[in-house]
Design a protein around this motif. Structure first.
Motif, PDB file in Angstrom:
ATOM      1  N   GLY A  36       6.909 -10.646  33.674  1.00 56.73           N
ATOM      2  CA  GLY A  36       7.596 -11.799  33.104  1.00 56.73           C
ATOM      3  C   GLY A  36       8.129 -11.530  31.709  1.00 56.73           C
ATOM      4  O   GLY A  36       8.572 -12.441  31.036  1.00 56.73           O
ATOM      5  N   LYS A  37       8.085 -10.253  31.272  1.00 62.64           N
ATOM      6  CA  LYS A  37       8.490  -9.927  29.908  1.00 62.64           C
ATOM      7  C   LYS A  37       9.674  -8.987  29.845  1.00 62.64           C
ATOM      8  O   LYS A  37      10.543  -9.145  29.014  1.00 62.64           O
ATOM      9  CB  LYS A  37       7.336  -9.238  29.174  1.00 62.64           C
ATOM     10  N   PHE A  38       9.662  -7.996  30.716  1.00 64.00           N
ATOM     11  CA  PHE A  38      10.637  -6.919  30.595  1.00 64.00           C
ATOM     12  C   PHE A  38      11.414  -6.720  31.885  1.00 64.00           C
ATOM     13  O   PHE A  38      10.868  -6.870  32.965  1.00 64.00           O
ATOM     14  CB  PHE A  38       9.933  -5.602  30.236  1.00 64.00           C
ATOM     15  N   ARG A  54      13.595 -20.624  27.362  1.00 69.83           N
ATOM     16  CA  ARG A  54      14.863 -19.907  27.257  1.00 69.83           C
ATOM     17  C   ARG A  54      14.664 -18.416  27.475  1.00 69.83           C
ATOM     18  O   ARG A  54      15.539 -17.734  27.972  1.00 69.83           O
ATOM     19  CB  ARG A  54      15.493 -20.144  25.885  1.00 69.83           C
ATOM     20  N   ARG A  55      13.497 -17.907  27.071  1.00 73.89           N
ATOM     21  CA  ARG A  55      13.217 -16.479  27.274  1.00 73.89           C
ATOM     22  C   ARG A  55      13.210 -16.138  28.753  1.00 73.89           C
ATOM     23  O   ARG A  55      13.806 -15.156  29.188  1.00 73.89           O
ATOM     24  CB  ARG A  55      11.881 -16.102  26.637  1.00 73.89           C
ATOM     25  N   CYS A  56      12.546 -16.965  29.559  1.00 76.72           N
ATOM     26  CA  CYS A  56      12.507 -16.721  31.006  1.00 76.72           C
ATOM     27  C   CYS A  56      13.895 -16.869  31.613  1.00 76.72           C
ATOM     28  O   CYS A  56      14.258 -16.120  32.522  1.00 76.72           O
ATOM     29  CB  CYS A  56      11.526 -17.668  31.679  1.00 76.72           C
ATOM     30  N   THR A  57      14.693 -17.805  31.117  1.00 74.61           N
ATOM     31  CA  THR A  57      16.062 -17.954  31.594  1.00 74.61           C
ATOM     32  C   THR A  57      16.861 -16.692  31.299  1.00 74.61           C
ATOM     33  O   THR A  57      17.591 -16.196  32.151  1.00 74.61           O
ATOM     34  CB  THR A  57      16.738 -19.165  30.927  1.00 74.61           C
ATOM     35  N   ALA A  58      16.701 -16.161  30.089  1.00 76.01           N
ATOM     36  CA  ALA A  58      17.434 -14.956  29.695  1.00 76.01           C
ATOM     37  C   ALA A  58      17.015 -13.749  30.524  1.00 76.01           C
ATOM     38  O   ALA A  58      17.850 -12.953  30.948  1.00 76.01           O
ATOM     39  CB  ALA A  58      17.206 -14.669  28.210  1.00 76.01           C
ATOM     40  N   ILE A  59      15.719 -13.618  30.778  1.00 74.76           N
ATOM     41  CA  ILE A  59      15.225 -12.497  31.587  1.00 74.76           C
ATOM     42  C   ILE A  59      15.810 -12.582  32.991  1.00 74.76           C
ATOM     43  O   ILE A  59      16.303 -11.606  33.534  1.00 74.76           O
ATOM     44  CB  ILE A  59      13.688 -12.482  31.635  1.00 74.76           C
ATOM     45  N   TYR A  60      15.779 -13.776  33.587  1.00 74.75           N
ATOM     46  CA  TYR A  60      16.296 -13.949  34.943  1.00 74.75           C
ATOM     47  C   TYR A  60      17.801 -13.683  34.982  1.00 74.75           C
ATOM     48  O   TYR A  60      18.298 -13.001  35.866  1.00 74.75           O
ATOM     49  CB  TYR A  60      15.992 -15.362  35.432  1.00 74.75           C
ATOM     50  N   THR A  61      18.520 -14.200  33.995  1.00 74.38           N
ATOM     51  CA  THR A  61      19.965 -14.017  33.937  1.00 74.38           C
ATOM     52  C   THR A  61      20.307 -12.543  33.800  1.00 74.38           C
ATOM     53  O   THR A  61      21.190 -12.039  34.468  1.00 74.38           O
ATOM     54  CB  THR A  61      20.560 -14.802  32.762  1.00 74.38           C
ATOM     55  N   ARG A  62      19.590 -11.852  32.939  1.00 81.98           N
ATOM     56  CA  ARG A  62      19.842 -10.410  32.728  1.00 81.98           C
ATOM     57  C   ARG A  62      19.650  -9.644  34.030  1.00 81.98           C
ATOM     58  O   ARG A  62      20.410  -8.756  34.360  1.00 81.98           O
ATOM     59  CB  ARG A  62      18.887  -9.887  31.652  1.00 81.98           C
ATOM     60  N   SER A  63      18.642 -10.016  34.784  1.00 79.66           N
ATOM     61  CA  SER A  63      18.330  -9.242  35.979  1.00 79.66           C
ATOM     62  C   SER A  63      19.186  -9.620  37.189  1.00 79.66           C
ATOM     63  O   SER A  63      19.252  -8.865  38.133  1.00 79.66           O
ATOM     64  CB  SER A  63      16.861  -9.412  36.351  1.00 79.66           C
TER      65      SER A  63
END
Length: 163
Positions: A98-100, A58-67
């Motif tokens: 992959g973090k920020f 879910r963290r990677c999904t959120a990062i991708y969605t944010r960007s």
């Protein structure tokens, strides 16, 4: 189709871990690469729906969605315009490590520019995240320039951007 998750996993046992693209794939779990962090993960074919099965967490999904979904803020737009006027090639909303997600990345200078809004970046939890981001970026060799909303709105940021 099934009365519980237990019955579902009995019906689709993971016989072996193989890549769906390989010629010896006989069903079971599919090997995928996460779009955000590029790590391998495994997914059942019946769990793949629209936008599912392409991120490992879910963290990677959120990062991708944010960007990829959020529009730039008004202060980010001002910084983008100034960088365009100066002829810089830059990436906006870049995922690093992959973090920020950073607001602006200039590859030629290895420079990250963060545009800090006065409300959000004054919150205690946001301050902690900013400190973690600063530490990570500096440890990995990035130069960092943080611009406040007041600096951007008063055009004082133009002097801080390297030529």
């Amino acid at each position: 189709k099934f009365c519980s998750r237990k019955c579902t996993t009995k019906s689709f046992p993971p016989p072996h871990f193989t890549d769906k693209d390989s010629s010896n794939w006989k069903g079971g779990i599919i090997k995928r690469i996460c779009k955000t962090c590029n790590n391998y993960f495994w997914v059942y074919p019946f769990k793949i729906r629209i936008n599912e099965g392409i991120f490992c967490s879910r963290r990677c999904t959120a990062i991708y969605t944010r960007s990829h979904i959020l529009r730039p803020t008004s202060i980010e737009k001002k910084v983008y315009e100034e960088l365009k006027l100066r002829g810089f090639l830059f990436e906006r909303e870049k995922i690093i490590g992959g973090k920020f997600v950073v607001d602006v990345y200039i590859p030629k200078l290895n420079l990250v520019i963060e545009c800090d809004g006065s409300y959000w970046h004054s919150l205690p939890e946001r301050k902690i995240k900013d400190i973690d981001k600063n530490k990570y970026l500096k440890e990995n060799g990035f130069q960092l320039l943080r611009l406040t909303e007041a600096e951007i709105n008063n055009d004082l940021f133009k002097q801080k951007i390297p030529l």
